[in-house]
Design an enzyme around this catalytic site. Structure first.
Site, PDB file in Angstrom:
ATOM      1  N   ASP A  93      -6.848  -2.100   3.897  1.00  0.00           N
ATOM      2  CA  ASP A  93      -5.864  -3.089   3.434  1.00  0.00           C
ATOM      3  C   ASP A  93      -6.232  -4.506   3.849  1.00  0.00           C
ATOM      4  O   ASP A  93      -5.673  -5.464   3.302  1.00  0.00           O
ATOM      5  CB  ASP A  93      -4.470  -2.764   3.990  1.00  0.00           C
ATOM      6  N   ASP A 135       0.853  -1.172   0.000  1.00  0.00           N
ATOM      7  CA  ASP A 135       0.000   0.000   0.000  1.00  0.00           C
ATOM      8  C   ASP A 135       0.900   1.236   0.000  1.00  0.00           C
ATOM      9  O   ASP A 135       2.071   1.158   0.387  1.00  0.00           O
ATOM     10  CB  ASP A 135      -0.889  -0.020   1.247  1.00  0.00           C
ATOM     11  N   ASP A 155      -1.335  -1.183   6.381  1.00  0.00           N
ATOM     12  CA  ASP A 155      -1.563  -0.820   7.781  1.00  0.00           C
ATOM     13  C   ASP A 155      -2.969  -0.326   8.072  1.00  0.00           C
ATOM     14  O   ASP A 155      -3.308  -0.077   9.229  1.00  0.00           O
ATOM     15  CB  ASP A 155      -0.561   0.273   8.200  1.00  0.00           C
TER      16      ASP A 155
END
Length: 636
Positions: free
Chosen positions: A530, A330, A526
């Site tokens: 996600d 990400d 995080d």
């Protein structure tokens, strides 16, 4: 091998040493004339000191109608005594008990490594009563919403939000951050970390069992109980294998005695008896080294990782990370810091940058918004002035207003400021910020300006990508950001493969497509968004304990130190564990096969079988212990 408490290894090692000394004493004594009975007594001492642990374990398993390696060892030792080979039996028990003691010592070292990571969790807390007095209560009795007081030098009892006071927290045990982190009203504090200098009042956000500290301990306990794929292979060497080896030894006894006319029990004319040879076969085919080879490496890997802020959720994660062919990340909070930083100030009045920042920071002190925190951080770095604020107003989704140093100030989105000053020529002509930048407009009666902020890439991102690529691991960025913002970050960190404007379901689809193409995919993230893509990946990596609970529950690997270096360390440590496991399997299986063939061909005596079998067990335990001293930096 048997399960022992962490403190049992000194007893086991002491027993093994006594067994060894008694064995040597017996060998020496029996060389003297008329000393058979004395030597026999000494050998009995060796048997008792070397065999008590295996005997107790065997009895416990027999009650459950189970057989294992301990049964084989006791059977061989008793068989050796039956045919008068006392010193061989004693030597077997010495080496077997020594390898068991070393295994217990290795596991105790692993437990110590894990326990030393964190200070003992606080047991008591100061609960603030309605009249502002405090009462000491057990941390387990705290409930969400309770008000607590934390004095200087004390640990925070559980995850809480500061409501009064100012201090700094030593969060090194959780995040790896060496410098104390400033804490003021509205900031979060984590259970198990240390309040360094100021008195703080806080409101409990999570009960003790749900705190970050408790989650770490829970993750490690789960990891120790979770088995790796290769470990399941060695689990087959239980009752069925033991019975199989007993039947093979019996069959070979019959072949040697009836088929080759060897004496049954008593060796004659320089020929070893069939029973002696069967005992040798029984020893060398016992898979002691094989059974301990994988769990010892896995547990050492878990401990070594935890010491570095890397929590593997069991053997599957330890082995799986070494095999990945693609790492997907990400953008926000993973490739970037996840925290906005001030990069530029623009004003309509020359040399007024600091004055604008003073206004913005003074107003932002009353807000916990990420933009406000970023402004305050930069203001502190520059040593700015704090101005008195009155008539403060927070407008949800738009910004802040208030009177600062006697002048009305508006801070926030462009739309809000233009509502206040619709005809302001400078503001109306102000171009939109470039891709990747966030603007905060500040307008006062004296002058106006804007602060430009951005989420900057992590300094270590470029090195991570280069090193993973060097190991043949492809790296990709999956982000919901616009193309222009994604491209800026990708260029800065050296990524050529990135996909932008993605929804959570899009990320999942891309990961599934990679897997269908044959990639073994790890996903690092995080945030709550996600979690679906982490679940879709072969190996999921949670970045930092400050990440969402959904990520921490989903992740196979949790990096408590919120640094990309930890991700690279985890990868190298996983590769080392995988290599050690392969080495251990090669050693243990190779020794069993070679000694087994030699025993069936009657080419080795019981003594060599004992030394080879127990020696291989000691070697794999010591080989696994190397992981505790491995530095991932050496592999880079």
């Amino acid at each position: 091998m048997s399960n022992h408490s962490e403190n049992s290894w000194p007893l086991l090692l002491g027993s093994a040493i006594l067994c060894g000394l008694a064995t040597v004493a017996g060998i020496i004594t029996q060389r003297f004339p008329d000393s058979e009975n004395i030597a026999l007594g000494i050998y009995l001492i060796a048997y008792m000191t070397g065999g008590w642990d295996a005997a107790l374990d065997t009895l416990e398993k027999l009650r459950k109608l189970r057989l294992d390696i301990h049964f084989l060892m006791i059977a061989v030792a008793l068989g050796a005594a039956f045919i008068g080979a006392w010193w061989e039996g004693a030597a077997l028990l010495f080496l077997f008990s020594l390898s068991g003691a070393l295994e217990a010592m290795a596991m105790a070292r692993t437990e110590r490594e894990i326990r030393s990571l964190f200070n003992d969790a606080p047991k008591q807390a100061l609960l603030i009563e309605p009249d502002d007095t405090t009462q000491e209560v057990a941390v387990t009795n705290l409930r969400v919403g309770d008000k607590i007081r934390i004095l200087p030098g004390e640990q925070f009892p559980t995850d809480s939000t500061v409501i009064a006071g100012e201090s700094s927290a030593d969060e090194s045990s959780l995040t790896g951050e060496a410098n104390p982190v400033k804490k003021v009203s509205g900031d979060q504090v984590f259970g198990g970390t240390i309040n360094t200098w100021g008195k703080l009042d806080a409101e409990v956000q999570k009960v003790a069992g749900d705190s970050a500290h408790a989650r770490i301990i829970s993750l490690i306990k789960e990891a120790q109980q979770s088995k790796a794929p290769s470990q399941r292979f060695t689990d087959r060497f239980g009752t069925a294998y033991t019975i199989g080896i007993l039947l093979l030894s019996l069959a070979m006894f019959l072949v040697w005695h009836y088929g080759m006319n060897l004496p049954a029990f008593i060796s004659e004319g320089g020929q070893k008896s069939a029973f002696y040879r069967a005992m040798t076969l029984l020893v060398v085919c016992s898979p002691c080294a094989l059974v301990i080879s994988i769990p010892s490496a896995i547990l050492a890997g878990i401990a070594s990782g935890a010491r570095r802020g890397i929590l593997f959720r069991g053997g599957i994660a330890v082995e799986g990370l070494a095999k990945i062919t693609r790492l997907a990340m990400d953008k926000t909070g993973t490739l970037t810091k996840g925290e906005l930083e001030l990069v530029d100030i623009e004003t309509d009045l020359p040399d007024s940058d600091q004055s604008l920042l003073d206004l913005a920071a003074s107003l932002s002190l009353n807000s916990t918004h990420p933009l406000s925190r970023a402004i305050q951080t930069e203001h502190q770095k520059r040593g700015g002035k704090k101005l008195k604020v009155s008539d403060f107003l927070s407008i949800a989704g738009k910004g802040l207003q208030g009177t600062v140093a006697g002048k009305k100030v508006t801070l926030g989105r462009r739309e809000l400021v233009l509502e206040v000053a619709p005809s302001h020529s400078w503001l109306n002509k102000l171009p939109l910020p470039k891709a990747g930048l966030t603007e905060v407009i500040v307008h006062s009666e004296a002058f106006s300006g804007r602060l430009l902020l951005r989420d900057t890439p992590r300094a270590e991102a470029n090195a991570l990508i280069q090193q993973l690529n060097a190991h043949g691991v492809k790296t990709s960025m999956l982000t919901g950001d616009r193309a222009a913002s994604a491209q800026i970050i990708a260029n800065e960190v050296g990524l050529t493969d990135y996909k932008h404007s993605l929804h959570p379901e899009d990320k999942v689809a891309i990961i599934q497509e990679w897997r269908e193409q044959g990639d073994i995919v790890a996903m690092a993230g995080d945030g709550v968004n996600d979690a679906p893509s982490l679940a879709a990946a072969d190996v999921s990596i949670g970045m930092g304990l400050r990440g969402s609970d959904a990520v921490l529950e989903q992740a196979d690997v949790v990096l408590t130190y919120d640094k990309l270096e930890s991700l690279l360390d985890a990868y190298h440590l996983s590769r080392r564990c995988h290599a050690i496991i392969r080495q251990n399997l090669a050693i243990s299986l190779g020794v069993v096969m070679l000694l087994g063939l030699a025993a069936m061909g009657s080419w080795i005596p019981l003594t060599i079988g004992v030394i080879g079998h127990e020696g291989s067990t000691i070697i794999v335990v010591m080989n696994s212990m190397r992981i505790l001293f491995f530095s991932p930096q050496e592999a880079k």
